[in-house]
Write a protein that holds these residues in place. Structure first.
Motif, PDB file in Angstrom:
ATOM      1  N   TYR A 137      34.192  34.451  54.352  1.00  0.00           N
ATOM      2  CA  TYR A 137      33.997  33.805  53.049  1.00  0.00           C
ATOM      3  C   TYR A 137      35.132  34.201  52.109  1.00  0.00           C
ATOM      4  O   TYR A 137      35.449  35.386  51.968  1.00  0.00           O
ATOM      5  CB  TYR A 137      32.642  34.252  52.476  1.00  0.00           C
ATOM      6  CG  TYR A 137      32.350  33.804  51.064  1.00  0.00           C
ATOM      7  CD1 TYR A 137      32.003  32.491  50.777  1.00  0.00           C
ATOM      8  CD2 TYR A 137      32.403  34.712  50.007  1.00  0.00           C
ATOM      9  CE1 TYR A 137      31.705  32.095  49.478  1.00  0.00           C
ATOM     10  CE2 TYR A 137      32.101  34.330  48.713  1.00  0.00           C
ATOM     11  CZ  TYR A 137      31.759  33.022  48.450  1.00  0.00           C
ATOM     12  OH  TYR A 137      31.466  32.626  47.174  1.00  0.00           O
ATOM     13  N   ASN A 138      35.737  33.209  51.466  1.00  0.00           N
ATOM     14  CA  ASN A 138      36.781  33.457  50.481  1.00  0.00           C
ATOM     15  C   ASN A 138      36.168  33.284  49.099  1.00  0.00           C
ATOM     16  O   ASN A 138      35.940  32.166  48.645  1.00  0.00           O
ATOM     17  CB  ASN A 138      37.955  32.488  50.686  1.00  0.00           C
ATOM     18  CG  ASN A 138      39.145  32.832  49.802  1.00  0.00           C
ATOM     19  OD1 ASN A 138      39.008  33.473  48.760  1.00  0.00           O
ATOM     20  ND2 ASN A 138      40.337  32.402  50.210  1.00  0.00           N
ATOM     21  N   PHE A 139      35.910  34.396  48.417  1.00  0.00           N
ATOM     22  CA  PHE A 139      35.193  34.317  47.136  1.00  0.00           C
ATOM     23  C   PHE A 139      36.023  33.638  46.052  1.00  0.00           C
ATOM     24  O   PHE A 139      35.487  33.165  45.055  1.00  0.00           O
ATOM     25  CB  PHE A 139      34.764  35.711  46.685  1.00  0.00           C
ATOM     26  CG  PHE A 139      35.902  36.610  46.272  1.00  0.00           C
ATOM     27  CD1 PHE A 139      36.269  36.709  44.948  1.00  0.00           C
ATOM     28  CD2 PHE A 139      36.584  37.356  47.220  1.00  0.00           C
ATOM     29  CE1 PHE A 139      37.309  37.534  44.563  1.00  0.00           C
ATOM     30  CE2 PHE A 139      37.626  38.181  46.840  1.00  0.00           C
ATOM     31  CZ  PHE A 139      37.992  38.274  45.510  1.00  0.00           C
ATOM     32  N   ALA A 142      35.108  29.749  46.496  1.00  0.00           N
ATOM     33  CA  ALA A 142      33.729  29.252  46.509  1.00  0.00           C
ATOM     34  C   ALA A 142      32.831  30.085  45.593  1.00  0.00           C
ATOM     35  O   ALA A 142      32.065  30.920  46.056  1.00  0.00           O
ATOM     36  CB  ALA A 142      33.178  29.252  47.934  1.00  0.00           C
ATOM     37  N   ILE A 155      26.666  24.145  53.636  1.00  0.00           N
ATOM     38  CA  ILE A 155      27.935  24.379  54.322  1.00  0.00           C
ATOM     39  C   ILE A 155      28.345  23.128  55.096  1.00  0.00           C
ATOM     40  O   ILE A 155      27.580  22.607  55.920  1.00  0.00           O
ATOM     41  CB  ILE A 155      27.837  25.577  55.281  1.00  0.00           C
ATOM     42  CG1 ILE A 155      27.433  26.829  54.496  1.00  0.00           C
ATOM     43  CG2 ILE A 155      29.161  25.812  55.994  1.00  0.00           C
ATOM     44  CD1 ILE A 155      27.269  28.068  55.348  1.00  0.00           C
ATOM     45  N   VAL A 192      21.535  32.903  51.724  1.00  0.00           N
ATOM     46  CA  VAL A 192      22.446  34.031  51.896  1.00  0.00           C
ATOM     47  C   VAL A 192      21.595  35.306  51.844  1.00  0.00           C
ATOM     48  O   VAL A 192      21.155  35.718  50.780  1.00  0.00           O
ATOM     49  CB  VAL A 192      23.523  34.063  50.797  1.00  0.00           C
ATOM     50  CG1 VAL A 192      24.437  35.267  50.992  1.00  0.00           C
ATOM     51  CG2 VAL A 192      24.332  32.768  50.793  1.00  0.00           C
ATOM     52  N   MET A 195      25.650  39.952  51.826  1.00  0.00           N
ATOM     53  CA  MET A 195      27.080  39.678  51.828  1.00  0.00           C
ATOM     54  C   MET A 195      27.808  40.966  52.176  1.00  0.00           C
ATOM     55  O   MET A 195      27.343  42.060  51.853  1.00  0.00           O
ATOM     56  CB  MET A 195      27.515  39.158  50.451  1.00  0.00           C
ATOM     57  CG  MET A 195      26.727  37.936  50.003  1.00  0.00           C
ATOM     58  SD  MET A 195      26.818  37.633  48.217  1.00  0.00           S
ATOM     59  CE  MET A 195      28.447  36.945  48.097  1.00  0.00           C
ATOM     60  N   ARG A 234      33.451  39.158  51.279  1.00  0.00           N
ATOM     61  CA  ARG A 234      34.415  38.638  52.249  1.00  0.00           C
ATOM     62  C   ARG A 234      33.716  37.940  53.415  1.00  0.00           C
ATOM     63  O   ARG A 234      34.375  37.292  54.226  1.00  0.00           O
ATOM     64  CB  ARG A 234      35.288  39.781  52.787  1.00  0.00           C
ATOM     65  CG  ARG A 234      36.193  40.410  51.724  1.00  0.00           C
ATOM     66  CD  ARG A 234      37.155  39.385  51.139  1.00  0.00           C
ATOM     67  NE  ARG A 234      37.997  39.958  50.111  1.00  0.00           N
ATOM     68  CZ  ARG A 234      39.151  40.572  50.322  1.00  0.00           C
ATOM     69  NH1 ARG A 234      39.600  40.694  51.571  1.00  0.00           N
ATOM     70  NH2 ARG A 234      39.849  41.055  49.337  1.00  0.00           N
ATOM     71  N   ALA A 235      32.399  38.092  53.478  1.00  0.00           N
ATOM     72  CA  ALA A 235      31.636  37.426  54.533  1.00  0.00           C
ATOM     73  C   ALA A 235      30.194  37.267  54.082  1.00  0.00           C
ATOM     74  O   ALA A 235      29.687  38.061  53.287  1.00  0.00           O
ATOM     75  CB  ALA A 235      31.697  38.221  55.836  1.00  0.00           C
ATOM     76  N   LEU A 236      29.558  36.193  54.578  1.00  0.00           N
ATOM     77  CA  LEU A 236      28.166  35.914  54.262  1.00  0.00           C
ATOM     78  C   LEU A 236      27.312  36.208  55.491  1.00  0.00           C
ATOM     79  O   LEU A 236      27.722  35.972  56.626  1.00  0.00           O
ATOM     80  CB  LEU A 236      27.977  34.454  53.861  1.00  0.00           C
ATOM     81  CG  LEU A 236      28.857  33.909  52.732  1.00  0.00           C
ATOM     82  CD1 LEU A 236      28.514  32.446  52.469  1.00  0.00           C
ATOM     83  CD2 LEU A 236      28.705  34.741  51.469  1.00  0.00           C
ATOM     84  N   ILE A 261      31.833  25.738  51.412  1.00  0.00           N
ATOM     85  CA  ILE A 261      30.559  26.326  50.990  1.00  0.00           C
ATOM     86  C   ILE A 261      30.296  25.973  49.537  1.00  0.00           C
ATOM     87  O   ILE A 261      31.126  26.248  48.662  1.00  0.00           O
ATOM     88  CB  ILE A 261      30.584  27.858  51.157  1.00  0.00           C
ATOM     89  CG1 ILE A 261      30.885  28.215  52.623  1.00  0.00           C
ATOM     90  CG2 ILE A 261      29.261  28.476  50.711  1.00  0.00           C
ATOM     91  CD1 ILE A 261      31.114  29.697  52.848  1.00  0.00           C
TER      92      ILE A 261
END
Length: 293
Positions: A137-139, A142, A155, A192, A195, A234-236, A261
């Protein structure tokens, strides 16, 4: 002696009012004295209980130490059987709090647990037919730091069809081909659960650890650059059915895949900011002070 000239004196209405007022005042004084006397007796008739004695209160799931609590004289008529007596202090030390307890609050038996809290306790509640997926995941692309554990997301996946195509096709396009790129909805609505930050640590646990600190120390930590980095996802971690995870795997192997996302309404969600309102207010307060510099 001529008494005919002497006028007869009889109580008038004004005199009666003064007499009634005087009697009423005496009655009030007597009643007040009785009440104060009884209150004084009740205040002396006390029972020793335990209460919180730490600035900022006791954090959820924290270990209770002797310096965090104190003995307190409570009026006996206010005492209930579910309160913890001062004589039971040894049974409280090194136990765990089930949730946040305010400073100067009396301790109750149902607030204390002998079991050590489980980390990532939500994982223990995942049903046997469900699986947990970790998705990069790129915060910055998104929602920034708006997305929280407990939020619902949608998604979409864009992938390169056979024969190649435009790798920069808009993933917001409808579920149809755009040149040689195709876009489809992978998860229409998925929660989610947690995270991960850059160190692969649970962000929900980061929030939990901060709440265990005292008020002054917590304020200092939350203003640090390290804390802000630790809450950047950085990840969900998503919980889905076997069919949903299998579908993800099939798209994950496609060439030129991209995931889009989007965040859904919180009306039917239970984000962590709602569970930790005190922490949310402090984060917002820090953000306002930082932006004014």
């Amino acid at each position: 002696m001529d008494l005919s000239s002497v006028k007869s004196v009889s109580p008038n209405r004004k005199f009666m009012k003064k007499a009634i007022a005087l009697l009423f005042s005496i009655l009030v004084i007597v009643i007040s004295f009785i009440i104060l006397n009884n209150s004084n007796k009740a205040a002396k008739n006390t029972v020793k209980v335990l209460r919180v004695n730490q600035s900022g209160g006791l954090p959820a799931y924290g270990v209770i130490t002797e310096k965090q609590i104190e003995k307190y004289d409570l009026i006996k008529k206010e005492y209930t059987d579910d309160m913890i007596l001062a004589k039971d202090l040894p049974e409280v030390i090194e136990k765990y709090t089930k949730y946040y307890i305010r400073d100067k609050s009396i301790l109750y038996k149902d607030q204390i647990s002998t079991e050590k809290p489980q980390r990532n306790d939500w994982l223990y509640k995942v049903e046997d037919d469900r699986e947990v997926l970790t998705l990069p995941y790129n915060f910055l692309e998104a929602g920034g730091d708006i997305l929280m554990p407990g939020d619902r997301v949608r998604i979409r996946v864009s992938y390169e069809a056979e024969g190649g195509g435009d790798p920069y096709a808009n993933p917001n396009a409808a579920a149809s081909s755009s040149g040689k790129m195709k876009t489809e909805i992978l998860f229409d609505s998925i929660v989610v659960k947690d995270m991960l930050n850059a160190n692969s640590h649970s962000i929900y646990e980061v929030y939990q650890e901060v709440l265990k600190l005292g008020e002054d120390e917590r304020d200092k930590v939350m203003k640090s650059t390290e804390f802000l980095k630790n809450i950047q996802p950085r990840a969900l971690m998503l919980e889905g059915s076997k069919e949903e995870i299998t579908k993800f795997a099939s798209y994950n192997n496609k060439e030129g895949k991209k995931f889009l996302i989007t965040i859904l309404s919180r009306n039917e969600s239970n984000p962590v900011v709602d569970q930790l309102p005190t922490l949310q207010r402090e984060v917002e307060s820090w953000a306002e002070k930082d932006s004014s510099k």
